[in-house]
Design a protein around this motif. Structure first.
Motif, PDB file in Angstrom:
ATOM      1  N   LEU A  17       0.887  -1.063  -0.103  1.00  0.00           N
ATOM      2  CA  LEU A  17      -0.126   0.307   0.147  1.00  0.00           C
ATOM      3  C   LEU A  17       0.919   1.471  -0.300  1.00  0.00           C
ATOM      4  CD1 LEU A  17      -3.097  -0.798   2.419  1.00  0.00           C
ATOM      5  CD2 LEU A  17      -2.940  -0.476   0.496  1.00  0.00           C
ATOM      6  N   LEU A  20       2.582   1.592  -3.639  1.00  0.00           N
ATOM      7  CA  LEU A  20       1.896   2.408  -4.290  1.00  0.00           C
ATOM      8  C   LEU A  20       1.509   3.592  -4.299  1.00  0.00           C
ATOM      9  CD1 LEU A  20      -0.379   1.977  -7.104  1.00  0.00           C
ATOM     10  CD2 LEU A  20      -2.011   1.452  -5.261  1.00  0.00           C
ATOM     11  N   LEU A  21       0.685   3.587  -2.950  1.00  0.00           N
ATOM     12  CA  LEU A  21       1.176   5.880  -2.830  1.00  0.00           C
ATOM     13  C   LEU A  21       1.377   6.929  -2.515  1.00  0.00           C
ATOM     14  CD1 LEU A  21      -0.474   4.885   1.474  1.00  0.00           C
ATOM     15  CD2 LEU A  21      -2.593   5.454  -1.750  1.00  0.00           C
ATOM     16  N   ALA A  24       2.537   7.510  -7.000  1.00  0.00           N
ATOM     17  CA  ALA A  24       1.337   8.247  -7.113  1.00  0.00           C
ATOM     18  C   ALA A  24       1.563   9.987  -7.266  1.00  0.00           C
ATOM     19  CB  ALA A  24       0.103   8.103  -6.440  1.00  0.00           C
ATOM     20  N   GLY A 109      -8.061  -2.457  -6.498  1.00  0.00           N
ATOM     21  CA  GLY A 109      -7.569  -2.640  -7.546  1.00  0.00           C
ATOM     22  C   GLY A 109      -6.902  -1.195  -7.246  1.00  0.00           C
ATOM     23  N   PRO A 110      -5.854  -1.031  -7.550  1.00  0.00           N
ATOM     24  CA  PRO A 110      -4.833   0.418  -7.145  1.00  0.00           C
ATOM     25  C   PRO A 110      -5.798   1.823  -7.792  1.00  0.00           C
ATOM     26  CG  PRO A 110      -3.507  -1.343  -8.441  1.00  0.00           C
ATOM     27  CD  PRO A 110      -4.984  -2.038  -8.599  1.00  0.00           C
ATOM     28  N   GLU A 111      -6.722   2.046  -8.855  1.00  0.00           N
ATOM     29  CA  GLU A 111      -7.182   2.869  -8.686  1.00  0.00           C
ATOM     30  C   GLU A 111      -8.581   3.125  -8.309  1.00  0.00           C
ATOM     31  OE1 GLU A 111      -8.890   2.685 -13.125  1.00  0.00           O
ATOM     32  OE2 GLU A 111      -7.174   2.148 -14.096  1.00  0.00           O
ATOM     33  N   LEU A 113      -8.149   2.718  -5.291  1.00  0.00           N
ATOM     34  CA  LEU A 113      -7.863   3.137  -3.803  1.00  0.00           C
ATOM     35  C   LEU A 113      -7.681   4.750  -3.759  1.00  0.00           C
ATOM     36  CD1 LEU A 113      -5.546   2.570  -1.112  1.00  0.00           C
ATOM     37  CD2 LEU A 113      -3.586   1.806  -2.224  1.00  0.00           C
ATOM     38  N   LEU A 114      -6.268   4.512  -4.658  1.00  0.00           N
ATOM     39  CA  LEU A 114      -6.358   5.866  -5.287  1.00  0.00           C
ATOM     40  C   LEU A 114      -6.894   6.975  -5.094  1.00  0.00           C
ATOM     41  CD1 LEU A 114      -2.955   5.279  -7.666  1.00  0.00           C
ATOM     42  CD2 LEU A 114      -3.238   5.948  -5.285  1.00  0.00           C
TER      43      LEU A 114
END
Length: 221
Positions: A17, A20-21, A24, A109-111, A113-114
């Motif tokens: 997590l 990924l953050l 971004a 998914g990542p999208e 989460l963001l």
């Protein structure tokens, strides 16, 4: 820049997590906590905008950590986005009642989460109102013995906005439905939360169900 604190007792999930953050744009990870106690301490130390909070942890749970973080926060408390493995988990409902702004499934998914972090960080609506509504429908009746705040203090327009909010409409959708501006919708919601002594839009949704303003399982908007 949205400053995020990541809380999860499982190292691989927490590291994933955070990674990924960090990748971004517009997001800064200010800390990683492996327990509720550490989350409370780091939140006080770093002052994040958003806390990604694992709900099932040994020792202090995500619910208790959420309560403590919000209780110790100043005039601008962080938004707590709860992480859970199950989409119908009464712990999540408890976290919403404690003041969390929303929740996210760990297999999202990542999208998503963001998008969730961005929405919660901006103080917007719950990023997935329909899923939150399912939680409320599943557990609202379990708290029937509690006395929810009365709605008599609200104006008719504030009641209209609260009802549509609980039905899962976004601020833009509510504005279009009521022929008012998005800023006016936010004003009505803020006044509603102030009058009912609520800390988040999530709690306002819960109150809408618990007072019978919106009926669990009812179809339509």
């Amino acid at each position: 820049m949205t400053r995020v604190l990541v809380v999860d007792d499982q190292f691989l999930i927490r590291a994933g997590l955070a990674g990924l953050l960090r990748a971004a744009p517009g997001i800064e990870v200010v800390g990683e906590a492996s327990s509720g106690d550490e989350a409370v301490s780091l939140a006080a130390e770093t002052g994040p905008d958003v806390v990604l909070m694992d709900i099932r942890m040994p020792g202090m749970t995500g619910i208790e950590a959420t309560e403590r973080i919000l209780a110790q926060a100043g005039a601008t408390p962080p938004r707590v986005l709860v992480l859970t493995t199950f989409d119908l988990d009464e712990y999540v409902y408890g976290a919403l009642r404690a003041g969390a702004s929303g929740f996210l499934l760990k297999d999202s998914g990542p999208e998503r989460l963001l998008a969730a972090v961005a929405a919660v960080g901006a103080g917007d609506a719950l990023f997935a109102p329909s899923v939150t509504r399912r939680l409320v429908e599943a557990y609202a009746r379990r708290t029937a013995d509690e006395q929810p705040p009365a709605l008599e203090a609200l104006t008719s327009r504030e009641v209209d906005v609260l009802r549509l909010c609980a039905r899962g409409l976004s601020n833009v959708e509510i504005a279009n439905r009521l022929f008012i501006s998005e800023a006016t919708v936010k004003t009505h919601l803020n006044r509603t939360m102030t009058k009912l002594n609520l800390g988040s839009r999530a709690q306002a949704v819960v109150v809408a169900y618990e007072t019978g303003l919106v009926t669990p399982g009812a179809a339509g908007r």
